[in-house]
Design an enzyme around this catalytic site. Structure first.
Site, PDB file in Angstrom:
ATOM      1  N   GLU A 175       0.811  -1.229   0.000  1.00 46.47           N
ATOM      2  CA  GLU A 175       0.000   0.000   0.000  1.00 46.47           C
ATOM      3  C   GLU A 175       0.840   1.273   0.000  1.00 46.47           C
ATOM      4  O   GLU A 175       0.795   2.043   0.950  1.00 46.47           O
ATOM      5  CB  GLU A 175      -0.868   0.021   1.265  1.00 46.47           C
ATOM      6  CG  GLU A 175      -1.682  -1.213   1.495  1.00 46.47           C
ATOM      7  CD  GLU A 175      -2.457  -1.174   2.814  1.00 46.47           C
ATOM      8  OE1 GLU A 175      -1.930  -0.674   3.824  1.00 46.47           O
ATOM      9  OE2 GLU A 175      -3.596  -1.636   2.822  1.00 46.47           O
ATOM     10  N   TYR A 229       0.291  14.279   1.155  1.00 44.30           N
ATOM     11  CA  TYR A 229      -0.135  14.844   2.448  1.00 44.30           C
ATOM     12  C   TYR A 229      -0.015  16.370   2.511  1.00 44.30           C
ATOM     13  O   TYR A 229       0.270  16.922   3.569  1.00 44.30           O
ATOM     14  CB  TYR A 229       0.646  14.188   3.601  1.00 44.30           C
ATOM     15  CG  TYR A 229       0.529  12.677   3.595  1.00 44.30           C
ATOM     16  CD1 TYR A 229      -0.692  12.060   3.859  1.00 44.30           C
ATOM     17  CD2 TYR A 229       1.612  11.865   3.273  1.00 44.30           C
ATOM     18  CE1 TYR A 229      -0.824  10.676   3.816  1.00 44.30           C
ATOM     19  CE2 TYR A 229       1.491  10.472   3.226  1.00 44.30           C
ATOM     20  CZ  TYR A 229       0.266   9.891   3.495  1.00 44.30           C
ATOM     21  OH  TYR A 229       0.144   8.537   3.448  1.00 44.30           O
ATOM     22  N   CYS A 257      -2.283  32.789  11.161  1.00 44.76           N
ATOM     23  CA  CYS A 257      -2.138  33.412  12.471  1.00 44.76           C
ATOM     24  C   CYS A 257      -1.807  32.384  13.547  1.00 44.76           C
ATOM     25  O   CYS A 257      -2.604  32.119  14.453  1.00 44.76           O
ATOM     26  CB  CYS A 257      -3.407  34.179  12.798  1.00 44.76           C
ATOM     27  SG  CYS A 257      -3.751  35.398  11.542  1.00 44.76           S
TER      28      CYS A 257
HETATM   29  C1  PLP Z   1      -1.113   5.887   5.386  1.00 45.09           C
HETATM   30  C2  PLP Z   1      -1.196   4.455   5.122  1.00 45.09           C
HETATM   31  C3  PLP Z   1      -0.493   3.896   4.049  1.00 45.09           C
HETATM   32  C4  PLP Z   1       0.443   4.679   3.191  1.00 45.09           C
HETATM   33  O1  PLP Z   1       1.527   5.188   3.881  1.00 45.09           O
HETATM   34  P1  PLP Z   1       2.671   5.962   3.081  1.00 45.09           P
HETATM   35  O2  PLP Z   1       3.629   6.360   4.110  1.00 45.09           O
HETATM   36  O3  PLP Z   1       2.021   7.144   2.436  1.00 45.09           O
HETATM   37  O4  PLP Z   1       3.204   5.011   2.075  1.00 45.09           O
HETATM   38  C5  PLP Z   1      -0.681   2.558   3.787  1.00 45.09           C
HETATM   39  N1  PLP Z   1      -1.502   1.804   4.543  1.00 45.09           N
HETATM   40  C6  PLP Z   1      -2.183   2.306   5.584  1.00 45.09           C
HETATM   41  C7  PLP Z   1      -3.074   1.433   6.363  1.00 45.09           C
HETATM   42  C8  PLP Z   1      -2.043   3.640   5.913  1.00 45.09           C
HETATM   43  O5  PLP Z   1      -2.709   4.133   6.955  1.00 45.09           O
END
Ligand code: PLP
Length: 432
Positions: free
Chosen positions: A291, A391, A362
């Site tokens: 992911e 992000y 601010c």
């Molecule tokens: C945020 C997240 C990701 C991705 O993380 P990165 O640091 O952007 O690669 C993958 N899996 C889960 C469950 C997350 O919360």
């Protein structure tokens, strides 16, 4: 100075991004503006997909963690690159649906999904619900019966690993709000509940140890722990886990000192651990899911600002203010994230001016970066902040009633606005 392949300097001494002159982009689209390079996004996607195929023989899937940067155009790119998506809210599901994303390749994460969001996900045909806790599992049991639909789930466990990263983005340890604990027995309880429920189909387990992690060993360790859990599940229930999701969190370059391992090295080493450990445990190699979020989009984005007020406090520091800040990039105020800034119209000059880059909001903590070297700044200069593709837009806000900037996508010679800049009218749209 050049931490991403998309950056360069042209004959005018201007910073280029995706071969476009960033000073011209700033003039054309006004600042602040997010600029993204579709060529690099697609290259990153292909690296992961190719590596997945090489190391797991196609028995796996790369899913983009879309909380890093979510909009309709992005879901379309991800679909074209044959990847799945990780979504974490009804809003992300809605956006993906509107982009025509095939929802069977969507994986729904989140530590406190609501009843309504779960119903929306199931009705939208989301492929997997990533169960975070026992309460959610009860809701899902109820929903699967109410809607008379089989719900495919993956159970999120905490592997008990402390990855080396900022504590706010570390998620695999026991003291975490994410996932089910192994030691308390909650994780096994959830798995057994899922296996027993009539309309719930238990598919596998998930972990995500954190974000911006450079140590391949952390991922290898997590993979080993996860296969151990697969073995425990088989021993206790007789069920052999089909899908193993090992999360994201691969580090990227915000500054020169950041040196991430190449994707393929990570993929190779982790795949070897999974295959070897499965063999030792007498398990077949599962379908593997990864992911990546940040590593797909972060370096493929920059933010352009205009420098305004410059305040020198003798013997203390010089504040160089830009026309944005925590409203378009809250990562410094959240976790003192490292960023590299360049004066785009002086990109071939020496970066020897020590500056604190301040936002316009601010809040005293509203900075982009403290004590960082940039080219000598003057009001009216264009400042580029690098690696803001992840992000930033997705975490932006209207604090101080600042409209969100546009997102402009570059693709070779082409450029297109994929998210329009908000207007003042947009700000009062829901005011009664
Ligand atoms: C945020 C997240 C990701 C991705 O993380 P990165 O640091 O952007 O690669 C993958 N899996 C889960 C469950 C997350 O919360």
């Amino acid at each position: 100075m050049f931490i991403s392949d998309s950056l360069g300097v042209n004959e005018s001494g201007h910073l280029t991004f995706g071969n476009h002159d960033t000073v011209e982009l700033a003039g054309k689209y006004k600042t602040p503006v997010y600029i993204m390079d579709e060529v690099l996004i697609r290259k990153n996607c292909r690296n992961f997909v190719t590596s997945m195929n090489e190391n797991y023989g196609g028995n796996g899937r790369v899913i983009y963690a879309s909380k890093a940067f979510s909009c309709k155009a992005m879901y379309k790119i991800i679909n074209e690159e044959n990847m799945g998506i990780d979504v974490v809210s009804g809003g992300e599901i809605y956006t993906a649906l509107k982009a025509g994303f095939p929802m069977e390749k969507a994986y729904f994460h989140g530590s406190n999904k609501s009843y309504d969001e779960l119903v929306f996900a199931v009705n939208s045909g989301v492929g997997r619900i990533m169960v975070d806790n026992l309460y959610e599992l009860e809701l899902l049991k109820q929903i699967s019966e109410e809607l008379d639909t089989v719900v495919n789930v993956i159970v999120r466990v905490k592997p008990g690993i402390e990855a080396e990263t900022h504590s706010f983005i570390m998620t695999g340890q026991t003291d975490s709000k994410f996932g089910l604990d192994l030691d308390t027995g909650d994780a096994m309880k959830a798995i057994k509940t899922a296996l027993d429920a009539e309309k719930i189909s238990f598919k596998g387990i998930h972990c995500h140890i954190g974000s911006q992690i450079f140590a391949v060993e952390s991922f290898m360790h997590a993979a080993k722990v996860m296969v151990g859990i697969m073995k425990d599940i088989k021993d206790e229930t007789g069920y052999e886990v089909e899908e193993l999701d090992i999360g994201g969190g691969f580090g990227i370059r915000y500054a020169e000192e950041h040196k991430p391992a190449p994707f393929n090295e990570y993929m190779k080493k982790v795949s070897v651990v999974i295959k070897e450990e499965c063999e030792k445990a007498g398990l077949k190699t599962p379908f593997v899911i990864i992911e990546p979020g940040r590593s797909i989009v972060a370096e493929a984005g920059i933010t352009l600002y205009t420098v305004g007020a410059i305040k020198t406090i003798p013997d203390v520091r010089t504040y160089v203010s830009v026309d944005g800040g925590m409203c378009d990039n809250p990562r410094y105020i959240l976790y003192q994230s490292k960023y590299t800034a360049i004066i785009a119209n002086k990109a071939n000059e020496k970066a020897d001016f020590l500056a604190t880059i301040a936002g316009k909001c601010c809040e005293s903590g509203d900075m982009i970066q403290e004590h960082t070297y940039i080219q000598k700044p003057e009001s009216g200069d264009i400042m580029a902040v690098l690696s803001t593709g992840a992000y930033n837009y997705s975490m932006s806000s209207n604090y101080n009633r600042n409209p969100r900037p546009a997102v402009v996508m570059l693709n070779g010679d082409e450029e297109r606005i994929v998210v329009k800049a908000e207007t003042y009218e947009d700000l009062i749209r829901n005011d009664m």
